[in-house]
Design an enzyme around this catalytic site. Sequence first.
Site, PDB file in Angstrom:
ATOM      1  CD  GLU A  71      -2.935  -1.041   0.074  1.00  0.00           C
ATOM      2  OE1 GLU A  71      -3.522   0.033  -0.092  1.00  0.00           O
ATOM      3  OE2 GLU A  71      -3.110  -2.026  -0.671  1.00  0.00           O
ATOM      4  CG  ASP A  86      -2.355  -3.929  -5.036  1.00  0.00           C
ATOM      5  OD1 ASP A  86      -3.087  -3.271  -4.296  1.00  0.00           O
ATOM      6  OD2 ASP A  86      -2.762  -4.536  -6.049  1.00  0.00           O
ATOM      7  CD1 TRP A 100      -5.126  -9.562  -7.404  1.00  0.00           C
ATOM      8  CD2 TRP A 100      -3.347 -10.772  -6.797  1.00  0.00           C
ATOM      9  NE1 TRP A 100      -5.510 -10.864  -7.367  1.00  0.00           N
ATOM     10  CE2 TRP A 100      -4.448 -11.641  -7.001  1.00  0.00           C
ATOM     11  CE3 TRP A 100      -2.136 -11.324  -6.408  1.00  0.00           C
ATOM     12  CZ2 TRP A 100      -4.349 -13.024  -6.816  1.00  0.00           C
ATOM     13  CZ3 TRP A 100      -2.042 -12.694  -6.232  1.00  0.00           C
ATOM     14  CH2 TRP A 100      -3.132 -13.538  -6.439  1.00  0.00           C
ATOM     15  CD  GLU A 101      -7.472  -3.996 -11.774  1.00  0.00           C
ATOM     16  OE1 GLU A 101      -6.403  -3.372 -11.879  1.00  0.00           O
ATOM     17  OE2 GLU A 101      -8.529  -3.497 -11.369  1.00  0.00           O
TER      18      GLU A 101
END
Lengths: 196, 196
Positions: A71, A86, A100-101
Amino acid sequence: MKVTRHEVLIKSGNVPQLSSIISEVETAIKTVVWPLKSDKFTINPTPKGNGVKPIKNECMDHLKSKGWELEKRLTIKAEMRPGPLDAVKMVGGKAFALEWETGNISSSHRAVNKMVLGMLERAIIGGILILPSRAMYNYLTDRVGNFQELSPYFTAWKNFNIKDGYLAVIEIEHDATDIKSPLIKKGTDGWAEFKK
Amino acid sequence: MKVTRHEVLIKSGNVPQLSSIISEVETAIKTVVWPLKSDKFTINPTPKGNGVKPIKNECMDHLKSKGWELEKRLTIKAEMRPGPLDAVKMVGGKAFALEWETGNISSSHRAVNKMVLGMLERAIIGGILILPSRAMYNYLTDRVGNFQELSPYFTAWKNFNIKDGYLAVIEIEHDATDIKSPLIKKGTDGWAEFKK
DNA sequence: TATGGATCCATA
DNA sequence: TATGGATCCATA
């Protein structure tokens, strides 16, 4: 979870520690299981039945143990108020980004655009986007990002002239399906169950 | 409705009838009014209060009268099952695309990516994307596409090497605000049903 | 207020 | 089934 494709969109010049980055990311993907505590990812094959939010957690935990920052906010451009990536790993003084979608497929376009912009602005040295396969997509929240639907655009992104950089999209998939496997809950309930 | 900005991302080589296309599009935008039958666009300034779907209708009707084809499907790439473009005009045997963005901001990324891809593949000779200003955005469905939020990415799209082509983003805005103006009705997508 | 989701809708 | 959308959420 397994890696079913690894498509390289940009690879040029010098990217520090590239092979170990790729290895860490693919290893981290393989640590993701469902149900929790099992030894593989077994999805309940209910069409559009599973939420997406908690899926990436174990992957991110593994990367954190390998020195990635989760984050993490990077300044891509001065006039952007950046949202977090991410995961980011610092390599040779430069940032390598991982996403990571789990949002809508249109959000995957933004994710790649952001990585390209970051490379053009030299804010990052590379980036990887992780997307479900079309087979896995069918069991997830409707319209989430998936490899197949994004793939026609790969040729456009390959056009960018980047001096030093790496950009790739990784396709992932469940290991097995089982109607007895619990559904991944949607919304905040899914997260709550993961945390127990 | 008024045009507040017209940002050119790509302009190169020869694009037939470009000035008349731009003129038709900007004229069509100005025909959009609210409430219907009034002489300007007066929005109810309730934060996130107005739906977006019906806004573009008059613009599209006007373009149709000027020879544009609405909801037109073009084959951008062989492996894509293409969705329709809002409006397409054939100029000198080539297709010029127009999209009036009413989806999520991430969808605006896809819209521009698609136009760029179409130009690279020579399926279209140009494209224009119409987006609300940030001021107008505040009164519309949360997170719809808006000019300001897309603008940091403009420099990336300017990098494409297109031989003959035109790509631009037009910013639009209401003419006035009035708390007595009717709210534009919303549909039931996304979380709308969930809330009930 | 700003950003990146997460979810379900409509329609060919 | 495939694509583009429309809507509200969560959080800094």
